[in-house]
Design a protein around this motif. Structure first.
Motif, PDB file in Angstrom:
ATOM      1  N   THR A 116      35.379  33.658  28.542  1.00  0.00           N
ATOM      2  CA  THR A 116      36.596  32.797  28.598  1.00  0.00           C
ATOM      3  C   THR A 116      37.461  33.443  29.534  1.00  0.00           C
ATOM      4  OG1 THR A 116      35.936  32.323  26.378  1.00  0.00           O
ATOM      5  CG2 THR A 116      38.360  31.913  27.233  1.00  0.00           C
ATOM      6  N   ILE A 145      36.655  32.650  33.337  1.00  0.00           N
ATOM      7  CA  ILE A 145      37.122  31.546  33.554  1.00  0.00           C
ATOM      8  C   ILE A 145      38.320  31.367  33.760  1.00  0.00           C
ATOM      9  CG2 ILE A 145      37.048  29.015  32.714  1.00  0.00           C
ATOM     10  CD1 ILE A 145      34.199  29.781  31.367  1.00  0.00           C
ATOM     11  N   GLN A 204      39.846  32.837  36.873  1.00  0.00           N
ATOM     12  CA  GLN A 204      39.075  32.062  38.130  1.00  0.00           C
ATOM     13  C   GLN A 204      39.997  30.971  38.364  1.00  0.00           C
ATOM     14  OE1 GLN A 204      36.742  32.719  40.547  1.00  0.00           O
ATOM     15  NE2 GLN A 204      36.671  34.690  39.155  1.00  0.00           N
TER      16      GLN A 204
END
Length: 67
Positions: free
Chosen positions: A19, A22, A25
């Motif tokens: 998590t 992500i 990113q």
């Protein structure tokens, strides 16, 4: 004394790291980078010593007097 159940630790830590990856990113991908950064223009000026203009014209380097 009961034993600590550690069977769920792996999936908890793994899902947390996934998590975070992500989210970072997505954060980086939404950042606006400049397309054409401006180049700096620098002026090169000859640097004078502060006393150069005043004294070099009055006192020349040592030389022998004319004979």
């Amino acid at each position: 004394m009961p034993q600590l159940d550690t069977s769920t630790w792996f999936i908890t830590i793994f899902s947390m790291l996934l998590t975070l990856f992500i989210l970072f990113q997505l954060k980086v991908s939404k950042h606006n980078y400049p397309e054409n950064p401006m180049t700096k223009t620098t002026k090169t000026t000859s640097q004078h010593i502060p006393w150069e203009n005043k004294w070099t014209k009055i006192y020349s380097p040592l030389s022998l007097p004319p004979q």
